[in-house]
Write a protein that holds these residues in place. Structure first.
Motif, short mmCIF file in Angstrom:
data_model
loop_
_atom_site.label_atom_id
_atom_site.label_comp_id
_atom_site.label_asym_id
_atom_site.label_seq_id
_atom_site.Cartn_x
_atom_site.Cartn_y
_atom_site.Cartn_z
N LEU A 1 47.59 27.51 49.66
CA LEU A 1 46.51 26.92 50.45
C LEU A 1 45.29 26.65 49.58
O LEU A 1 44.62 25.62 49.72
CB LEU A 1 46.15 27.86 51.60
CG LEU A 1 45.32 27.25 52.74
CD1 LEU A 1 46.02 26.05 53.34
CD2 LEU A 1 45.05 28.30 53.81
N ARG A 2 45.02 27.54 48.64
CA ARG A 2 43.88 27.35 47.73
C ARG A 2 44.08 26.12 46.86
O ARG A 2 43.15 25.33 46.66
CB ARG A 2 43.70 28.60 46.87
CG ARG A 2 42.47 28.57 45.97
CD ARG A 2 42.30 29.92 45.27
NE ARG A 2 43.40 30.20 44.37
CZ ARG A 2 43.47 29.80 43.10
NH1 ARG A 2 42.48 29.08 42.59
NH2 ARG A 2 44.50 30.11 42.35
N GLN A 3 45.29 25.95 46.34
CA GLN A 3 45.56 24.81 45.46
C GLN A 3 45.55 23.49 46.24
O GLN A 3 45.06 22.46 45.75
CB GLN A 3 46.91 24.98 44.76
CG GLN A 3 46.99 26.17 43.83
CD GLN A 3 46.01 26.07 42.67
OE1 GLN A 3 45.62 24.98 42.26
NE2 GLN A 3 45.59 27.22 42.15
N ILE A 4 46.08 23.51 47.45
CA ILE A 4 46.08 22.30 48.27
C ILE A 4 44.66 21.88 48.60
O ILE A 4 44.30 20.70 48.52
CB ILE A 4 46.91 22.53 49.55
CG1 ILE A 4 48.38 22.69 49.21
CG2 ILE A 4 46.73 21.35 50.52
CD1 ILE A 4 49.23 23.18 50.35
N CYS A 5 43.83 22.84 48.98
CA CYS A 5 42.44 22.52 49.28
C CYS A 5 41.70 22.01 48.04
O CYS A 5 40.86 21.12 48.14
CB CYS A 5 41.73 23.75 49.85
SG CYS A 5 42.20 24.17 51.53
N LYS A 6 42.03 22.56 46.90
CA LYS A 6 41.34 22.18 45.67
C LYS A 6 41.66 20.74 45.29
O LYS A 6 40.77 19.96 44.93
CB LYS A 6 41.76 23.12 44.55
CG LYS A 6 41.16 22.78 43.18
CD LYS A 6 41.62 23.79 42.14
CE LYS A 6 41.06 23.45 40.76
NZ LYS A 6 41.50 24.43 39.74
#
Length: 244
Positions: free
Chosen positions: A150-155
């Motif tokens: 989720l962190r990478q997708i948001c980034k």
């Protein structure tokens, strides 16, 4: 009315990541999710990959094709319209666009390096979280499984550092397995990960081929989830994002 002229080479692909502890039923669930009327057999939907267990299905995304607006000064009254234009359509025409849907389940015997995970996660358009209803610790562990993807997708897709964006995070479907092993069907409780994420949740037996039977509630939830995955891909394309 379906899009008959769409060629396979023009079909876009969306990618869905299967997450959860080993042994909760991700592979069996993927078999069910990838099965559809237009991709019916395992041989037609299995993709070989050393790192991932990948299955593919076709999804028909509905679109509304509105009729061109009629100028008010040429529009007859409702009574005149019914008499002069008895076959006129006042509702949009429904059409469908095909998408390939790829389900990715990481091979449990392999570990991806951080850079490899980052490069892969930014391409994800949807997530399925899977837990065993007989072992609620597997539901608690979903928070850990979800954090980095989720962190990478948001980034990369939102260009934000915050791991969760209200109502805009990547579409997520939560699935509880082993329904057939329970004495009674579980209640949908507040405080669960599905409630926290505002996501749909499905309870099922992964060995039941009718879990997503035509016109069933589960099929409706799956279709709605896949539609949101398509919309996420179109609204937050990777090509328009940049590395932060």
């Amino acid at each position: 009315m379906k899009q008959k002229q769409q060629h396979i080479k023009d079909v876009s692909t969306v990618r869905i990541l299967m997450l959860g502890d080993g042994g909760v039923g991700k592979t069996s669930l993927t078999n069910l999710l990838a099965n559809s009327a237009i991709t019916p057999t395992p041989a037609s939907r299995t993709v070989g990959d050393g790192s991932w267990n990948v299955q593919v299905r076709l999804h028909e995304y509905p679109i509304s094709v509105g009729l061109p607006p009629t100028p008010s000064w040429t529009s007859p009254s409702s009574s005149e319209r019914s008499e002069k234009y008895p076959y006129a359509r006042s509702t949009p025409v429904t059409s469908e666009i095909l998408y390939f849907v790829e389900f990715y389940d990481l091979n449990s015997n392999l570990h991806m390096r951080r850079k490899e995970r980052s490069n892969f996660y930014k391409k994800i358009d949807g997530i399925v979280l899977v837990y065993n209803m007989q072992d609620l610790s597997s539901q608690d562990n979903l928070h850990d499984w979800l954090y980095d993807p989720l962190r990478q997708i948001c980034k990369y897709r939102h260009r934000r550092q915050r791991p969760i964006l209200k109502r805009q995070h990547v579409p997520i479907l939560v699935v509880g397995t082993r329904l057939d092993k329970l004495v009674r069907r579980p209640l949908r409780r507040s405080g669960t990960i599905a409630h926290q994420l505002g996501s749909d949740e499905i309870f099922l037996n992964c060995q039941d081929p009718n879990s997503f039977a035509d016109k069933s509630r589960n099929q409706g939830k799956l279709r709605g989830f896949l539609n949101r995955v398509v919309e996420f891909k179109e609204h937050f394309p990777l090509s328009n994002s940049r590395c932060l």
